[in-house]
Design a protein around this motif. Structure first.
Motif, PDB file in Angstrom:
ATOM      1  N   LEU A 143      66.639 131.503 -16.252  1.00 11.92           N
ATOM      2  CA  LEU A 143      67.760 130.559 -16.255  1.00 11.92           C
ATOM      3  C   LEU A 143      67.408 129.289 -15.477  1.00 11.92           C
ATOM      4  O   LEU A 143      67.625 128.169 -15.939  1.00 11.92           O
ATOM      5  N   GLU A 144      66.850 129.489 -14.314  1.00 15.27           N
ATOM      6  CA  GLU A 144      66.462 128.349 -13.479  1.00 15.27           C
ATOM      7  C   GLU A 144      65.421 127.478 -14.202  1.00 15.27           C
ATOM      8  O   GLU A 144      65.534 126.244 -14.216  1.00 15.27           O
ATOM      9  N   LEU A 145      64.456 128.101 -14.845  1.00  9.82           N
ATOM     10  CA  LEU A 145      63.414 127.358 -15.566  1.00  9.82           C
ATOM     11  C   LEU A 145      63.991 126.638 -16.792  1.00  9.82           C
ATOM     12  O   LEU A 145      63.586 125.523 -17.117  1.00  9.82           O
ATOM     13  N   MET A 146      64.933 127.286 -17.447  1.00 11.78           N
ATOM     14  CA  MET A 146      65.576 126.673 -18.619  1.00 11.78           C
ATOM     15  C   MET A 146      66.325 125.403 -18.212  1.00 11.78           C
ATOM     16  O   MET A 146      66.245 124.379 -18.884  1.00 11.78           O
ATOM     17  N   TYR A 147      67.065 125.508 -17.118  1.00 11.14           N
ATOM     18  CA  TYR A 147      67.808 124.340 -16.629  1.00 11.14           C
ATOM     19  C   TYR A 147      66.881 123.161 -16.382  1.00 11.14           C
ATOM     20  O   TYR A 147      67.239 122.012 -16.607  1.00 11.14           O
ATOM     21  N   ARG A 148      65.688 123.472 -15.900  1.00 15.66           N
ATOM     22  CA  ARG A 148      64.730 122.387 -15.613  1.00 15.66           C
ATOM     23  C   ARG A 148      64.194 121.758 -16.884  1.00 15.66           C
ATOM     24  O   ARG A 148      64.003 120.551 -16.968  1.00 15.66           O
ATOM     25  N   GLN A 149      63.944 122.623 -17.890  1.00 18.60           N
ATOM     26  CA  GLN A 149      63.401 122.142 -19.161  1.00 18.60           C
ATOM     27  C   GLN A 149      64.463 121.427 -19.996  1.00 18.60           C
ATOM     28  O   GLN A 149      64.181 120.444 -20.649  1.00 18.60           O
ATOM     29  N   LEU A 150      65.657 122.009 -20.007  1.00 17.83           N
ATOM     30  CA  LEU A 150      66.727 121.477 -20.855  1.00 17.83           C
ATOM     31  C   LEU A 150      67.763 120.812 -19.968  1.00 17.83           C
ATOM     32  O   LEU A 150      68.832 121.374 -19.729  1.00 17.83           O
ATOM     33  N   SER A 151      67.425 119.658 -19.474  1.00 21.28           N
ATOM     34  CA  SER A 151      68.335 119.039 -18.521  1.00 21.28           C
ATOM     35  C   SER A 151      69.662 118.707 -19.201  1.00 21.28           C
ATOM     36  O   SER A 151      69.695 118.204 -20.332  1.00 21.28           O
ATOM     37  N   GLY A 152      70.751 119.050 -18.571  1.00 18.61           N
ATOM     38  CA  GLY A 152      72.078 118.833 -19.144  1.00 18.61           C
ATOM     39  C   GLY A 152      72.606 120.011 -19.928  1.00 18.61           C
ATOM     40  O   GLY A 152      73.724 119.968 -20.432  1.00 18.61           O
ATOM     41  N   SER A 153      71.821 121.093 -20.036  1.00 19.96           N
ATOM     42  CA  SER A 153      72.315 122.257 -20.778  1.00 19.96           C
ATOM     43  C   SER A 153      73.271 123.056 -19.899  1.00 19.96           C
ATOM     44  O   SER A 153      73.208 122.999 -18.678  1.00 19.96           O
ATOM     45  N   THR A 154      74.162 123.804 -20.555  1.00 20.83           N
ATOM     46  CA  THR A 154      75.125 124.622 -19.807  1.00 20.83           C
ATOM     47  C   THR A 154      74.992 126.065 -20.237  1.00 20.83           C
ATOM     48  O   THR A 154      74.911 126.362 -21.434  1.00 20.83           O
ATOM     49  N   LYS A 155      75.037 126.952 -19.263  1.00 22.85           N
ATOM     50  CA  LYS A 155      75.065 128.380 -19.560  1.00 22.85           C
ATOM     51  C   LYS A 155      76.470 128.724 -20.006  1.00 22.85           C
ATOM     52  O   LYS A 155      77.431 128.376 -19.337  1.00 22.85           O
ATOM     53  N   VAL A 156      76.591 129.385 -21.155  1.00 19.58           N
ATOM     54  CA  VAL A 156      77.929 129.739 -21.629  1.00 19.58           C
ATOM     55  C   VAL A 156      78.163 131.246 -21.601  1.00 19.58           C
ATOM     56  O   VAL A 156      79.252 131.712 -21.903  1.00 19.58           O
ATOM     57  N   GLY A 157      77.128 131.999 -21.215  1.00 18.31           N
ATOM     58  CA  GLY A 157      77.306 133.439 -21.118  1.00 18.31           C
ATOM     59  C   GLY A 157      76.051 134.102 -20.607  1.00 18.31           C
ATOM     60  O   GLY A 157      74.965 133.528 -20.701  1.00 18.31           O
TER      61      GLY A 157
END
Ligand SMILES: [Zn+2]
Length: 212
Positions: free
Chosen positions: A102-116
């Motif tokens: 999750l932490e790595l995804m946030y860095r790669q996809l800046s502005g993305s939101t976890k929805v579940g």
């Protein structure tokens, strides 16, 4: 209020404590090692004084355990609590794998939101709002996650506010994230993982994480 031993020592599998309330089939305990579904991490499996826990439910700061109707326990009774460690350890490994990814995804996809997010003992899944396929970045996420796991870094888990039971985990030089789940001591305990992408509909991407 139940004292949550699973935060102090998430590796404790047996506990002797007392019943603090009984309401038909539902009991509360003075202390507990038995995690109840929250933050996407499933409840433990196990027993209280030999009775299988049918459901563990967190409500505010209290945890309510449903037992078979014939449990016969009364307030003040001493009880032995046991959890299924095999299941819990898988939940902890998949939970922390999900934290890293999750932490790595946030860095790669800046502005993305976890929805579940959901963590079972078979797989973890994280859902994002993201307009395009994440297939392209998944191998890199996998490689970066492996680096953090292989570094076998210490995972610190602490209260940020003990009164409200807010907690966080921290890996030095990587991240500090609020979470009330049960965390491993070291990243290396996650072991080998496999990531899979799933398209779950318009504008949403799912990452599934499996232990190898
Ligand atoms: Zn967590």
């Amino acid at each position: 209020m139940t004292e949550k031993i699973f935060w102090k020592d998430p590796y404790q599998t047996h506990l002797e404590t007392r019943v603090t309330s009984v309401n038909d089939d539902v009991v509360t305990l003075k202390e507990t090692i038995f995690y109840a579904l929250s933050g996407g991490q499933e409840s433990d499996s196990g027993s209280i004084e030999g009775f299988p826990v049918m459901e563990a439910r967190k409500n505010g700061k209290e945890i309510f355990y449903s037992l078979p109707e014939d449990h016969g326990l009364a307030t003040g009774d001493p009880v032995k609590v046991e959890i299924d460690w095999d299941r819990r350890y898988k939940l902890m490994r998949l939970h922390f794998a999900a934290e890293i990814v999750l932490e790595l995804m946030y860095r790669q996809l800046s502005g993305s939101t976890k929805v579940g997010a959901h963590i079972s003992d078979e797989k973890a899944r994280i859902d994002f709002e993201w307009g395009e396929s994440i297939s392209g970045i998944l191998p890199e996420i996998g490689k970066d996650a492996k680096k953090i796991i292989d570094a076998n870094a210490i995972i610190i888990s602490r209260f940020s506010d003990e009164v409200t039971e807010r907690r966080y985990w921290e890996v030095d030089g990587f991240a500090r994230v609020p979470c009330g789940g049960t965390h491993l001591k070291r990243t290396g305990e996650v072991g080998e993982i496999k990531l899979k992408r799933k398209n779950i509909g318009k504008g949403k991407e799912r990452v599934e994480i499996f232990l190898e």
